[in-house]
Design an enzyme around this catalytic site. Structure first.
Site, mmCIF file in Angstrom:
data_model
loop_
_atom_site.group_PDB
_atom_site.id
_atom_site.type_symbol
_atom_site.label_atom_id
_atom_site.label_comp_id
_atom_site.label_asym_id
_atom_site.label_seq_id
_atom_site.Cartn_x
_atom_site.Cartn_y
_atom_site.Cartn_z
ATOM 1 N N ASP A 3 52.134 39.545 34.912
ATOM 2 C CA ASP A 3 50.701 39.982 35.234
ATOM 3 C C ASP A 3 50.587 41.112 35.861
ATOM 4 O O ASP A 3 49.838 41.872 35.632
ATOM 5 C CB ASP A 3 50.162 38.690 36.350
ATOM 6 C CG ASP A 3 48.757 39.287 36.772
ATOM 7 O OD1 ASP A 3 47.756 39.251 35.932
ATOM 8 O OD2 ASP A 3 48.544 39.529 37.813
ATOM 9 N N HIS B 139 41.403 32.139 47.611
ATOM 10 C CA HIS B 139 41.281 33.306 47.176
ATOM 11 C C HIS B 139 40.020 33.789 46.673
ATOM 12 O O HIS B 139 39.030 33.288 46.541
ATOM 13 C CB HIS B 139 42.132 33.279 45.673
ATOM 14 C CG HIS B 139 42.172 34.444 44.919
ATOM 15 N ND1 HIS B 139 43.144 35.371 44.957
ATOM 16 C CD2 HIS B 139 41.245 34.846 43.688
ATOM 17 C CE1 HIS B 139 42.801 36.315 44.107
ATOM 18 N NE2 HIS B 139 41.837 36.150 43.396
ATOM 19 N N ARG C 250 45.517 46.796 31.796
ATOM 20 C CA ARG C 250 44.090 46.328 31.567
ATOM 21 C C ARG C 250 43.088 47.220 32.267
ATOM 22 O O ARG C 250 42.049 47.461 31.854
ATOM 23 C CB ARG C 250 43.991 44.859 32.193
ATOM 24 C CG ARG C 250 44.295 43.945 31.088
ATOM 25 C CD ARG C 250 44.362 42.660 31.748
ATOM 26 N NE ARG C 250 43.100 41.999 32.155
ATOM 27 C CZ ARG C 250 42.844 41.332 33.187
ATOM 28 N NH1 ARG C 250 43.850 40.481 34.045
ATOM 29 N NH2 ARG C 250 41.547 40.837 33.589
HETATM 30 N N1 URA Z 1 41.918 39.610 40.118
HETATM 31 C C1 URA Z 1 42.944 39.181 39.612
HETATM 32 O O1 URA Z 1 44.079 38.935 40.153
HETATM 33 N N2 URA Z 1 43.271 39.241 38.113
HETATM 34 C C2 URA Z 1 42.048 39.800 37.379
HETATM 35 O O2 URA Z 1 42.507 39.813 36.393
HETATM 36 C C3 URA Z 1 41.071 39.963 38.239
HETATM 37 C C4 URA Z 1 40.885 39.928 39.336
#
Ligand code: URA
Length: 423
Positions: free
Chosen positions: A160, A81, A167
């Protein structure tokens, strides 16, 4: 329990319990907790932080909010990642390179927002490349050729998805515990046993300072430990773009050059280092042994052959990649040494040309972008080329591009790309 009690507790810097975090996350997902209440809680977290226990709990609650990909029958699987940056095409090189060493890479990647496209957009600039194969075919392909790269599948970590969107528009992206739980909940749901994470630091990255990047990396490793996953974090520079190319097709072409051992020094060095850890952990062999195998395969054609196999298996046609024929050369107006290249501004210019999106629904122009002719530390003469712009419909003023470069009379060292490795 009410959401107001939970917000007040965090506002007063108290530690939230598992049940309180679950109440907030589940309530937000089912709509009983409203955007303005969740925004308020996220802001209190961004200002007052979270303890490790709160971060572990939040990760687990988000992880359990949706489906998980089961890769048990093809383990060990290594994943990679990157927290994202300008010109970051490492996955395109790394996945086939690591697979060419016999290690399974089952990679789920995203599309990009801002700068240039994400890995999936870059792959889709290869005509015909299919990024939406189903889970059974995905696993079958990994069994057959050790590698597959697809877009997001299944309903992974819906909490998320919803919280990140909020966010993004409430100034609460840069909270380290929120970033760590967001990244790790998705990585854990994707099913790999080992995860190598490239945490970018600098002007073109989410983490602006090395100490923040280290704090994030340490947290990512700790969350991995909680879930019996091996996580290794690289902290790497993102003050200047990675490699020379920015823009989807241009980045694929640079990746191909790197896969045949003719890539830019910085990109090649990063890829070799990341691959070494992935192969070492995937095969349970020493780093020195993995390094030898990785470098051999990068220079003996095996990595590129694996890339060709990957593209063929996902229906791509490598001989048909298109780049714009309208090329503008931007020349330096000064003589000296390149001290700094503003990755963030160049990423923004690439986006204006059409290489990235401002909104999710924007269409990307795969053919456009930037190819640098100089990197930090290089000498440049007045009138010498700084970069080439590949354009179609949109243009950018020359002055805006020249402003991305700081040129000084004093000699400059090239950027140190890999700053620390944390595991
Ligand atoms: N990448 C993500 O997947 N989440 C975050 O909060 C910031 C960068």
């Amino acid at each position: 329990m009410t959401i107001i009690d939970i917000i007040t507790k965090k506002k007063n810097k108290e530690e939230l319990t598992y049940e309180e975090i679950k109440y907030a996350v589940d309530g937000y997902l089912d709509g009983s907790i409203k955007d303005y209440q969740m925004s308020s809680l996220l802001m209190a977290i961004t200002i007052n932080g979270m303890t490790n226990k709160e971060t572990f709990d939040l990760t687990e609650i988000m992880l359990n909010s949706g489906e998980k990909i089961d890769l048990e029958d093809i383990q060990p699987v290594v994943d990679k990642h990157s927290t994202g940056g300008v010109g970051d095409k490492t996955t395109l090189i790394l996945a086939p390179l690591v697979a060419s060493c016999g290690v399974n890479v089952a990679k789920m990647s995203g599309r990009g927002l801002g700068f240039t496209g994400g890995t999936i957009d870059k792959l889709e600039s290869i005509p015909g490349f299919n990024t939406s194969i189903d889970i059974d075919k995905f696993k079958e392909q990994v069994k057959n050729i050790n590698v597959a790269i697809v877009g997001q599948m299944g309903n992974l970590v819906p909490a998320d998805k919803k919280i990140y969107a909020l966010r993004d528009v409430t100034g609460t992206v840069e909270s380290i515990p929120l970033i760590a739980s967001s990244i790790m909940s998705k990585k854990l749901a994707s099913g790999a046993s080992t995860i190598v994470i490239d945490v970018k630091v600098g002007n073109g990255a989410l983490m602006k300072t090395e100490s923040d990047a280290k704090a994030l990396a340490n947290l990512l490793v700790k969350i991995g430990q909680q879930h019996n996953k091996k996580v290794v974090c690289f902290i790497t520079d993102m003050d200047e773009p990675l490699g020379y190319a920015i823009g989807n097709s241009l980045e694929v072409l640079e990746s191909i050059n790197t896969l045949i051992g003719k890539g830019p020094k910085d990109l090649t060095n990063l890829v070799i280092n990341l691959a070494t850890y992935m192969v070492s952990l995937g095969k349970n062999i020493k780093l020195e042994e993995a390094y030898k195998e990785v470098t051999e395969n990068l220079y003996n054609g095996k990595a590129y052959k694996k890339f060709q196999e990957l593209v063929k298996n996902q229906n791509g046609k490598l001989n048909n990649i298109k780049i714009s024929k309208k090329i503008i050369s931007i020349k330096s107006q000064k003589e000296g040494y390149i001290k700094h290249i503003n990755a963030l501004s160049l990423g923004e210019i690439a986006r204006i040309l059409g290489a990235g999106r401002l909104n999710k629904e924007d269409k990307i122009d795969f053919e456009v972008g930037i190819v640098l002719n100089k990197k930090v530390g290089d000498k440049i003469k007045k009138g010498e080329e700084l970069l080439k712009l590949y354009i179609n419909e949109k243009e950018v003023e020359e002055e805006k591009i020249l402003d991305c470069f700081t040129i000084t009379k004093e000699k400059q060292n090239p950027t140190k790309l890999i700053k620390t490795i944390i595991n």
